[in-house]
Design a protein around this motif. Structure first.
Motif, PDB file in Angstrom:
ATOM      1  N   HIS A 108       0.760  -1.224  -0.101  1.00 18.78           N
ATOM      2  CA  HIS A 108       0.091  -0.120  -0.087  1.00 18.78           C
ATOM      3  C   HIS A 108       0.734   1.303  -0.026  1.00 18.78           C
ATOM      4  N   ARG A 109       2.082   1.017  -0.490  1.00 20.65           N
ATOM      5  CA  ARG A 109       2.959   2.363  -0.468  1.00 20.65           C
ATOM      6  C   ARG A 109       2.456   3.289  -1.608  1.00 20.65           C
ATOM      7  N   PHE A 110       2.619   4.724  -1.248  1.00 17.60           N
ATOM      8  CA  PHE A 110       2.272   5.822  -2.312  1.00 17.60           C
ATOM      9  C   PHE A 110       3.517   6.548  -2.038  1.00 17.60           C
ATOM     10  N   PHE A 111       3.977   6.941  -3.322  1.00 16.73           N
ATOM     11  CA  PHE A 111       4.945   7.705  -3.644  1.00 16.73           C
ATOM     12  C   PHE A 111       4.665   9.274  -3.267  1.00 16.73           C
ATOM     13  N   GLU A 112       3.626   9.608  -3.430  1.00 17.65           N
ATOM     14  CA  GLU A 112       3.165  11.008  -2.876  1.00 17.65           C
ATOM     15  C   GLU A 112       1.983  10.956  -1.858  1.00 17.65           C
ATOM     16  N   ASP A 113       1.887  11.877  -0.899  1.00 16.63           N
ATOM     17  CA  ASP A 113       0.879  11.867   0.013  1.00 16.63           C
ATOM     18  C   ASP A 113      -0.379  12.843  -0.330  1.00 16.63           C
ATOM     19  N   GLU A 147       2.320   4.075 -13.863  1.00 17.49           N
ATOM     20  CA  GLU A 147       1.951   4.386 -12.417  1.00 17.49           C
ATOM     21  C   GLU A 147       2.869   3.871 -11.347  1.00 17.49           C
ATOM     22  N   GLN A 148       3.292   2.367 -11.569  1.00 13.39           N
ATOM     23  CA  GLN A 148       3.984   1.739 -10.746  1.00 13.39           C
ATOM     24  C   GLN A 148       5.632   2.316 -10.536  1.00 13.39           C
ATOM     25  N   ALA A 149       6.046   2.844 -11.620  1.00 18.86           N
ATOM     26  CA  ALA A 149       7.268   3.471 -11.644  1.00 18.86           C
ATOM     27  C   ALA A 149       7.404   4.878 -10.724  1.00 18.86           C
ATOM     28  N   GLU A 198       4.047   6.344  -9.136  1.00 17.02           N
ATOM     29  CA  GLU A 198       2.940   6.796  -8.230  1.00 17.02           C
ATOM     30  C   GLU A 198       2.542   5.912  -7.045  1.00 17.02           C
ATOM     31  N   THR A 199       2.433   4.467  -7.452  1.00 16.35           N
ATOM     32  CA  THR A 199       2.153   3.477  -6.311  1.00 16.35           C
ATOM     33  C   THR A 199       3.164   2.201  -6.405  1.00 16.35           C
ATOM     34  N   TYR A 200       2.976   1.570  -5.426  1.00 18.66           N
ATOM     35  CA  TYR A 200       4.007   0.575  -5.504  1.00 18.66           C
ATOM     36  C   TYR A 200       3.677  -0.671  -6.162  1.00 18.66           C
ATOM     37  N   THR A 201       2.435  -0.932  -6.388  1.00 22.97           N
ATOM     38  CA  THR A 201       1.713  -1.938  -7.321  1.00 22.97           C
ATOM     39  C   THR A 201       1.555  -1.620  -8.602  1.00 22.97           C
ATOM     40  N   GLY A 202       1.024  -0.312  -8.777  1.00 23.08           N
ATOM     41  CA  GLY A 202       0.767   0.357 -10.273  1.00 23.08           C
ATOM     42  C   GLY A 202      -0.717  -0.239 -10.595  1.00 23.08           C
ATOM     43  N   MET A 203      -1.543  -0.417  -9.506  1.00 17.19           N
ATOM     44  CA  MET A 203      -2.946  -0.973  -9.604  1.00 17.19           C
ATOM     45  C   MET A 203      -3.783  -0.024  -9.256  1.00 17.19           C
TER      46      MET A 203
END
Length: 452
Positions: free
Chosen positions: A184-189, A327-329, A331-336
């Motif tokens: 559930h990691r997000f690269f931006e808050d 997106e995985q690269a 925004e989010t860890y999963t790209g989902m």
């Protein structure tokens, strides 16, 4: 790793399976109350591998009976609601909510055949937006006084979602504190002010720091596991610095539930209910300790992902769960996407219909998984030996199982043990409804007043 025999023991829930006998020692969520809205309150249900039909009679009572008519096996999910019961569309046999046949209209006048015909049936009760079924033998247990059952209807909201996998791997995600820092990691808050109804998007108690930032930057939690009357308490500690530690307290609710904090004002009580051995539904009750729940907003948020009438996800294995490599690269860890339910669904469904635990390798971060599986095997053995399992409650003992306490906040590195209890108790004493203070922590924070 474990043997195939051991894996079968803890995953298979048919009527003759040891784990199936354990599961039938508890009330099981069978449907949302909302599912029987509308002019024809009839709904097919598959639960613990059994094909059933759920309906509401004219008097408001509920029936849960075998789906196939005792006459010649036609599907009662297509039956007619008439004369206080459900009538088979094949020959008109009529069954009441107890499963008793009360009319066989094609038989000769005066026939007494119906008196000896009874469809297998199970008791159903309504509680906090969910219809619960008792598939066991003998008298059912009492419900514990969990917050989600004590809170008024204005302060709870129930929903569910389908997962195409065994119940156990779905449950084990919820008692895995480490995975949230990655899956559930997000690269931006995001703006925490817009976090209503979303998990891991608000700020932790005692700070304005987004949970997403904490999970992303502190990904090696210390995990403590404590045995309780209701299952397990899990405490995940992420030390921010010498003075501050993020504390997250969650609970495993035996046999297949958990209770976790959603925000500073709301908790989620969730069960992972076997449809059969290769499918399950999660049923969740969201409980607010502050303002009434905005049910329409919560429902609309979830219906962006889940389709009716089966509550299945629009993102699934047929469309790669919406996977986007860009997106995985970035925004989010999963790209989902940003809905963590999709992340969880991918994780557990990607393991296969029933996870092959003969090939897994567990580490220190899996200590809650290890403790739960030991507990599960222990309680399966008890039921197989004719004993009652834990949390099989009578009316008196049910009143002693309260809460349980949860918390997500930033407290002192020295003294976090009392801090999390104080935060939970303060929230309970400030609630507009009589949220009980669990006995196990009440004595430790007695110095807090209701005003505090």
């Amino acid at each position: 790793m474990m043997s195939q025999e051991a894996n079968d023991l803890i995953t298979r829930t048919g009527r003759k399976d040891p784990c199936g006998k354990l599961m039938r020692s508890y009330w099981q969520p069978a449907a949302l109350v909302d599912e029987l809205d509308g002019p024809r309150p009839v709904r097919p249900v598959r639960l613990l591998g059994e094909n059933l039909v759920l309906f509401r009679g004219e008097d408001g009572s509920y029936g849960l009976i075998d789906r196939h008519c005792a006459h010649r096996g036609a599907d009662l999910a297509f039956g007619r609601l008439e004369n206080g019961g459900l009538r088979c569309a094949f020959h008109g046999w009529l069954f009441d909510t107890s499963g008793q046949c009360i009319e066989t209209p094609a038989e000769p006048a005066g026939s007494q055949l119906c008196k000896g015909i009874r469809q297998r049936s199970y008791p159903v009760v309504e509680k906090s937006g969910i219809l619960w079924a008792w598939l066991g033998e003998g008298a059912p247990p009492a419900f514990p006084e969990l917050d989600c059952f004590v809170a008024p209807g204005s302060h709870t909201f129930a929903f569910k979602g389908h997962m195409n996998c065994n119940w156990l791997q779905a449950l084990e995600v919820g008692i895995d504190p480490a995975h949230a820092s990655f899956l559930h990691r997000f690269f931006e808050d995001e703006d925490t002010a817009a976090a209503y109804g979303k998990q891991f998007r608000g700020a932790s108690a005692g700070s304005d720091m987004p949970m997403t930032k904490i999970l992303r930057e502190y990904d090696r939690p210390i995990i403590n596991v404590e045995h309780t009357e209701y299952g397990l308490r899990l405490i995940a500690l992420r030390e921010l610095d010498a003075e501050r530690t993020h504390v997250r307290v969650t609970n495993q609710l035996f046999p297949h539930g958990f209770v976790i904090p959603m925000s500073t004002e709301m908790t989620i009580t969730q069960w992972h209910v076997p449809v059969d051995d290769e499918n399950c539904y999660w049923y969740a009750i969201f409980t607010s300790y502050a303002a009434p729940v905005d049910k329409q907003k919560m429902r609309d948020q979830r219906l962006e992902l889940y389709t009716l009438p089966d509550y299945k996800s629009r993102k699934n294995k047929t469309n790669d769960y919406g996977f986007d490599p860009h997106e995985q690269a970035t925004e989010t860890y999963t790209g989902m996407g940003t809905d963590i339910n999709v992340h969880d669904q991918w994780a557990v469904e990607s393991m296969g219909p029933i996870q092959d635990r003969t090939n897994e390798h567990l580490g220190q971060s899996d200590k809650a998984i290890v403790q739960y599986r030991r507990l599960l095997r222990q309680e399966i053995e008890k039921v197989s030996g004719g004993e009652k399992p834990m949390l099989f409650l009578d009316d008196a003992s049910a009143r002693s199982i309260q809460g349980p306490a949860t918390m997500d906040g930033i407290g002192p590195t020295q003294g976090w043990e009392l801090y999390w209890m104080e935060v939970d108790v303060k929230r309970r004493r400030g609630a507009p409804w009589a949220a009980p203070v669990p006995r196990e922590i009440a004595g430790k924070v007695h110095h807090l007043t209701a005003a505090e």
